[in-house]
Design a protein around this motif. Structure first.
Motif, PDB file in Angstrom:
ATOM      1  N   VAL A 165       0.850  -1.199   0.000  1.00  0.00           N
ATOM      2  CA  VAL A 165       0.000   0.000   0.000  1.00  0.00           C
ATOM      3  C   VAL A 165       0.883   1.245   0.000  1.00  0.00           C
ATOM      4  O   VAL A 165       0.733   2.146  -0.830  1.00  0.00           O
ATOM      5  N   VAL A 166       1.832   1.285   0.931  1.00  0.00           N
ATOM      6  CA  VAL A 166       2.751   2.422   1.014  1.00  0.00           C
ATOM      7  C   VAL A 166       3.652   2.449  -0.227  1.00  0.00           C
ATOM      8  O   VAL A 166       3.870   3.512  -0.832  1.00  0.00           O
ATOM      9  N   GLY A 167       4.155   1.277  -0.596  1.00  0.00           N
ATOM     10  CA  GLY A 167       5.049   1.199  -1.748  1.00  0.00           C
ATOM     11  C   GLY A 167       4.399   1.639  -3.041  1.00  0.00           C
ATOM     12  O   GLY A 167       5.041   2.272  -3.891  1.00  0.00           O
ATOM     13  N   SER A 171      -5.092   0.609 -10.892  1.00  0.00           N
ATOM     14  CA  SER A 171      -3.812   1.255 -11.148  1.00  0.00           C
ATOM     15  C   SER A 171      -2.768   0.683 -10.191  1.00  0.00           C
ATOM     16  O   SER A 171      -3.090  -0.098  -9.298  1.00  0.00           O
ATOM     17  N   ALA A 172      -1.506   1.116 -10.343  1.00  0.00           N
ATOM     18  CA  ALA A 172      -0.431   0.594  -9.483  1.00  0.00           C
ATOM     19  C   ALA A 172      -0.697   0.920  -8.015  1.00  0.00           C
ATOM     20  O   ALA A 172      -0.550   0.069  -7.130  1.00  0.00           O
ATOM     21  N   SER A 173      -1.114   2.157  -7.738  1.00  0.00           N
ATOM     22  CA  SER A 173      -1.376   2.533  -6.345  1.00  0.00           C
ATOM     23  C   SER A 173      -2.630   1.856  -5.816  1.00  0.00           C
ATOM     24  O   SER A 173      -2.681   1.417  -4.666  1.00  0.00           O
ATOM     25  N   ALA A 174      -3.652   1.742  -6.658  1.00  0.00           N
ATOM     26  CA  ALA A 174      -4.903   1.100  -6.215  1.00  0.00           C
ATOM     27  C   ALA A 174      -4.710  -0.391  -5.993  1.00  0.00           C
ATOM     28  O   ALA A 174      -5.323  -0.979  -5.092  1.00  0.00           O
ATOM     29  N   SER A 175      -3.842  -1.023  -6.785  1.00  0.00           N
ATOM     30  CA  SER A 175      -3.609  -2.457  -6.603  1.00  0.00           C
ATOM     31  C   SER A 175      -2.936  -2.730  -5.263  1.00  0.00           C
ATOM     32  O   SER A 175      -3.111  -3.796  -4.666  1.00  0.00           O
ATOM     33  N   GLY A 176      -2.179  -1.748  -4.781  1.00  0.00           N
ATOM     34  CA  GLY A 176      -1.596  -1.892  -3.444  1.00  0.00           C
ATOM     35  C   GLY A 176      -2.658  -1.965  -2.371  1.00  0.00           C
ATOM     36  O   GLY A 176      -2.509  -2.655  -1.361  1.00  0.00           O
ATOM     37  N   LEU A 177      -3.779  -1.279  -2.601  1.00  0.00           N
ATOM     38  CA  LEU A 177      -4.881  -1.301  -1.632  1.00  0.00           C
ATOM     39  C   LEU A 177      -5.560  -2.661  -1.562  1.00  0.00           C
ATOM     40  O   LEU A 177      -6.273  -2.948  -0.598  1.00  0.00           O
TER      41      LEU A 177
END
Length: 495
Positions: free
Chosen positions: A199-201, A320-326
Motif C-alpha cells: 500500500v505504502v510502496g 492502477s499501481a497505487s490502487a492495486s496496493g490497496l
C-alpha cells in the motif's frame, strides 16, 4: 536443584560420608549463582521488571519485527519499473526479485537463533539492525538486477533477527498466563508488514521511483535502530546469570562461582550444539516438524496471493499501481480481526488453570475454539477469492475472501507459535527459528509457480487446489490439542 542434591546425599548410610556430603552441598550452594531469594521478587530477573519496562521492550521488538517484513513486499509495486530499467521481461525473475527477500528469512534463523541462545539476544538484534540499514542502502544503489537480488537476499538474512528472537524475548519477560497477549502484539509485525508494504510502496513508487522504497526503509530503520540500542537491554536469563557469576568471580577472585543455568559444557561444544539445534529440532522433533510443515504450507499459499494480487487486480479489475496496493488491505482487516480474537482467548485456558492451582501444559495453547475456526477459515477464504476473481465478481467479494484467509492465518500462526514457545521455553528462539526456516522457504519458492498455476488452472481452480490442500491439513492443530502432550513427552531430544 539444591533440594535434589540434599535428598541424594541424605540417602547415604555412613555417618562420615553424610557429613562430607553436607559440606559439599553447602559449598556448591554457596557458589551456585541464581536470582536472589525469593526469585519471584528479585528485580534483576526479567520476569520481575516493571510492566512499563517490559512493554517498552516488547514494543520496540514488535516495531523492528514490523519493519523487516514490510521490506519484503513494499518493493512489489515497483517491480515493473525495475524490469523496464534493467531491460528484462521475465515473469519468473519479477517474482524472484520480490520473494528472494523471504528466502533470506529462511537462512538467517539457522545462524541468528543459535547465536542469541549462546551469547545473548541484544547484540544479535543490534548487529542485525545495522546490517539491515546497510543492505537497504546497497539495494537503493544497485546497478543491476543481479546485484539487487543479492542485496535483497542479504537484507532478508539480517532482517529476520527480530522475527527469530522476538518470541524468545517474550518468553524471557512474560509469564505464561499473559504470554498470549504479548505474542499477539509481537505478531502484528510479521503479518501486517507484508500487507501495509504494498500500500505504502504503491503510492511511493508512483510519486518517485522504486529506489526510494529502499531509501525510506533505510531512514526509518536507521532511526529505529538507534532508539532500540538505548531502550532494549539483555533479557536472556542464562546470559544475565552468567554475567552475575562473572562479576562475583572478578570481585572475590574466587573462580568457583557458577550460574545455575550453566550446563557445564565447554564454550566451543556449546556453540556447535547451539548452531545445530534449530535443524535438529526440525528433523528430530515431530512437534516442530509437523507444526512447521503446516505453517510453511499455509505461509506459501499466503505469499502466492501476495505476489499475484497486483497482477490479478490490475488484470481482472483494471486497478492502477497505487490502487492495486490497496488490494492487500482485505487480508489486513481479516488479520486484525483474527488478532483481536486470538489475543483475547489465547490465555483463557491458562488463566483458568492457574486460578484453580492446576499446572498448564503447552497444548492449552491449541483450544478447539481457536484451531477449528482458524484452520477452516483458510480454505473457505481461498474458495471465495478464487471463484470471485475468476468470474470477475465485484472486487469487494475477493477482498472478503482474502480477509477470511487472513483471519485464519493469524489465528493458526499465533496458536502454533505460542505453543512452540511454551513447549521449548529455554530454546524458544530455536523452535521458532525452525518454523521460520521452513515457512520462509515455501514463502519464497511457492510464489514462483503461482503465475504458472493460474495460467494452467485459472484463478478459480488454481485457488481451489490450494483450498483443498489447506483443508486436508486442517486437522493437524486439532489433533495436537488432544494427543500432543503424549507425543511431546515421549519424543524428547537432547538440545
Amino acid at each position: 536443584m539444591d533440594t535434589e542434591m540434599r535428598d541424594t546425599e541424605a540417602q547415604s548410610d555412613q555417618l562420615p560420608d553424610e557429613k562430607t556430603s553436607e559440606n559439599r552441598t553447602a559449598h556448591e550452594s554457596q557458589y551456585d549463582v541464581f536470582w536472589e531469594e525469593p526469585a519471584s521478587e528479585d528485580p534483576a530477573s526479567p520476569m520481575n521488571w516493571s510492566s512499563g519496562r517490559k512493554w517498552t521492550i516488547v514494543g520496540m521488538v514488535s516495531f523492528i519485527t514490523f519493519l523487516t517484513p514490510l521490506a519484503s513486499s513494499m518493493f512489489a509495486p515497483g517491480i515493473t519499473q525495475v524490469l523496464n530499467e534493467f531491460g528484462t521481461t521475465s515473469n519468473l525473475l519479477s517474482a524472484f526479485v520480490v520473494s528472494v527477500y523471504v528466502l533470506g528469512f529462511a537462512f538467517g534463523p539457522l545462524i541468528i537463533a543459535p547465536l542469541s541462545e549462546f551469547s545473548g539476544r541484544t547484540w544479535v538484534y543490534n548487529v542485525c539492525n545495522v546490517l539491515f540499514v546497510i543492505f537497504n542502502i546497497a539495494s537503493a544503489l544497485a546497478p543491476g538486477i543481479a546485484s539487487l537480488i543479492f542485496f535483497r537476499f542479504l537484507d532478508g538474512v539480517a532482517g529476520v533477527a527480530a522475527i527469530t528472537c522476538g518470541s524468545g524475548t517474550i518468553a524471557d519477560l512474560v509469564p505464561p498466563e499473559k504470554r498470549g497477549q504479548a505474542m499477539s502484539i509481537w505478531s502484528l509485525g510479521p503479518l501486517f508488514g507484508p500487507i501495509i508494504g504494498p500500500v505504502v510502496g504503491g503510492f511511493l513508487v508512483e510519486a518517485t521511483n522504486w529506489r526510494w522504497v529502499f531509501w525510506v526503509l533505510a531512514i526509518v530503520s536507521g532511526a529505529a535502530s538507534v532508539v532500540f540500542f538505548f531502550l532494549v537491554p539483555e533479557t536472556y536469563p542464562p546470559i544475565l546469570l552468567e554475567r552475575k557469576a562473572a562479576r562475583l568471580r572478578k570481585s572475590t577472585g574466587d573462580m568457583a562461582y557458577k550460574s545455575r543455568l550453566d550446563a557445564g559444557i565447554p564454550a566451543k561444544q556449546l556453540f556447535v550444539r547451539s548452531l545445530i539445534r534449530p535443524s535438529k529440532m526440525l528433523i528430530l522433533s515431530p512437534i516442530v516438524a509437523l507444526m512447521s510443515s503446516y505453517i510453511a504450507v499455509l505461509y506459501g499459499f499466503l505469499y502466492i496471493l501476495f505476489t499475484t494480487f497486483t497482477l490479478v487486480f490490475e488484470g481482472q479489475y483494471g486497478f492502477s499501481a497505487s490502487a492495486s496496493g490497496l488490494s492487500f488491505l482485505g487480508s489486513g482487516v481479516g488479520m486484525l480481526i483474527g488478532l483481536a480474537y486470538v489475543g483475547t482467548l489465547s490465555d483463557r485456558k491458562i488463566r483458568i488453570k492457574v486460578e484453580r492451582k492446576l499446572t498448564p501444559v503447552p497444548e492449552d495453547r491449541l483450544p478447539m475454539y481457536l484451531t477449528i475456526p482458524g484452520s477452516l477459515a483458510i480454505p473457505a477464504g481461498l474458495f471465495i477469492y478464487g471463484w470471485s476473481t475468476d468470474k470477475v465478481v465485484h472486487w469487494i467479494v475477493p477482498e472478503i475472501g482474502t480477509a477470511v484467509v487472513g483471519f485464519g492465518m493469524i489465528t493458526i500462526l499465533m496458536c502454533v507459535q505460542t505453543y512452540l514457545v511454551d513447549a521449548f521455553l529455554t530454546h524458544a528462539a530455536s523452535a521458532v527459528a525452525a518454523c521460520t526456516v521452513l515457512r520462509s522457504l515455501l514463502g519464497a519458492l511457492l510464489p514462483l509457480c503461482g503465475l504458472q498455476m493460474y495460467e494452467k488452472l485459472g484463478l478459480g481452480w488454481g485457488n481451489s487446489l490450494l483450498a483443498f490442500l489447506a483443508l486436508a491439513m486442517a486437522p493437524i492443530p486439532i489433533l495436537f490439542e488432544r494427543w500432543g502432550e503424549k507425543l511431546r513427552t515421549q519424543s524428547t531430544i537432547q538440545l
